[in-house]
Design an enzyme around this catalytic site. Structure first.
Site, PDB file in Angstrom:
ATOM      1  N   GLU A  10      42.067  -0.901  -5.057  1.00 34.23           N
ATOM      2  CA  GLU A  10      41.098  -1.043  -3.990  1.00 34.23           C
ATOM      3  C   GLU A  10      41.810  -0.701  -2.697  1.00 34.23           C
ATOM      4  OE1 GLU A  10      39.002  -3.796  -1.058  1.00 34.23           O
ATOM      5  OE2 GLU A  10      39.586  -4.854  -2.870  1.00 34.23           O
ATOM      6  N   CYS A  49      35.843  -8.471  -2.502  1.00 36.86           N
ATOM      7  CA  CYS A  49      36.268  -7.224  -1.860  1.00 36.86           C
ATOM      8  C   CYS A  49      35.107  -6.309  -1.506  1.00 36.86           C
ATOM      9  CB  CYS A  49      37.245  -6.484  -2.768  1.00 36.86           C
ATOM     10  SG  CYS A  49      38.747  -7.432  -3.050  1.00 36.86           S
TER      11      CYS A  49
END
Length: 197
Positions: A10, A49
């Site tokens: 990520e 996230c």
């Protein structure tokens, strides 16, 4: 590639939600937009996230959107997540709570808190237990590249609403100001506007 391992990285978490200028007050699309922002702020106490951190709204609709978001956030019930009457639980750790407070302070350099900021007494939790932070909504009147809202991810129930001039180019430029920030969603029906993302 035949001998590699799978990797999922990520690289950015300053996700944005963009409201297109064609969305009307009271419409299903506006209700969906507001609901999605509130859900992302409160689900897992904003500790995910993919949560929306930056909310871009045409200038002429910003007061309406801030009012709608604040109204829904006011209904959030903080406390023991195992209870049916609770809609948001605690942050994971004391350090996480400290980081959220520090992040809100940094965001306050370019935006003002328009909802929240405190930690109401959690439902069904003994005093002094858990790391609770109510949702915090900030609003900026003039977002600029380099503002903390484009650089600081507060990993908690926090989002910043920012206006743009209604053009797809301006909205896309603000989204990119987040270091190549991801766009979670663009809400609207204008196909030309949507294609800009």
């Amino acid at each position: 590639l035949a001998h590699s391992v799978r990797v999922n990285v990520e690289a950015d978490s300053l996700n944005a939600a963009v409201l297109a200028p064609d969305v009307e007050a009271g419409s299903d699309v506006l209700n969906l937009f507001v609901g999605d922002v509130v859900r992302d702020m409160t689900q897992k106490a904003g500790q995910k996230c993919t949560a929306i951190r930056r909310v871009y709204v045409p200038k002429d609709k910003i007061d309406l959107v801030v009012e709608l978001l604040a109204e829904r956030l006011a209904a959030v019930k903080l406390g023991d997540p195992s209870r049916d009457d609770v809609t948001m639980g605690p942050l994971a750790t004391a350090q996480q709570l400290a980081d959220v407070k520090a992040g809100v302070a940094r965001l306050s350099s370019c935006a003002k808190v328009v909802h929240g900021g405190g930690a109401p007494a959690p439902i069904g939790v003994s005093p002094g237990k858990g790391y609770f932070q109510g949702p915090v909504l900030l609003a900026s009147t003039e977002p600029r590249p380099g503002d903390a809202a484009h650089e600081v991810e507060v990993f908690g129930p926090v989002a910043t609403v920012m206006p743009y001039d209604g053009s797809a180019a301006a909205a896309a430029a603000l989204v990119r100001a987040g270091g190549g920030g991801l766009v979670s969603s663009v809400y609207g029906d204008d196909k030309d506007f949507l294609r800009s993302f």
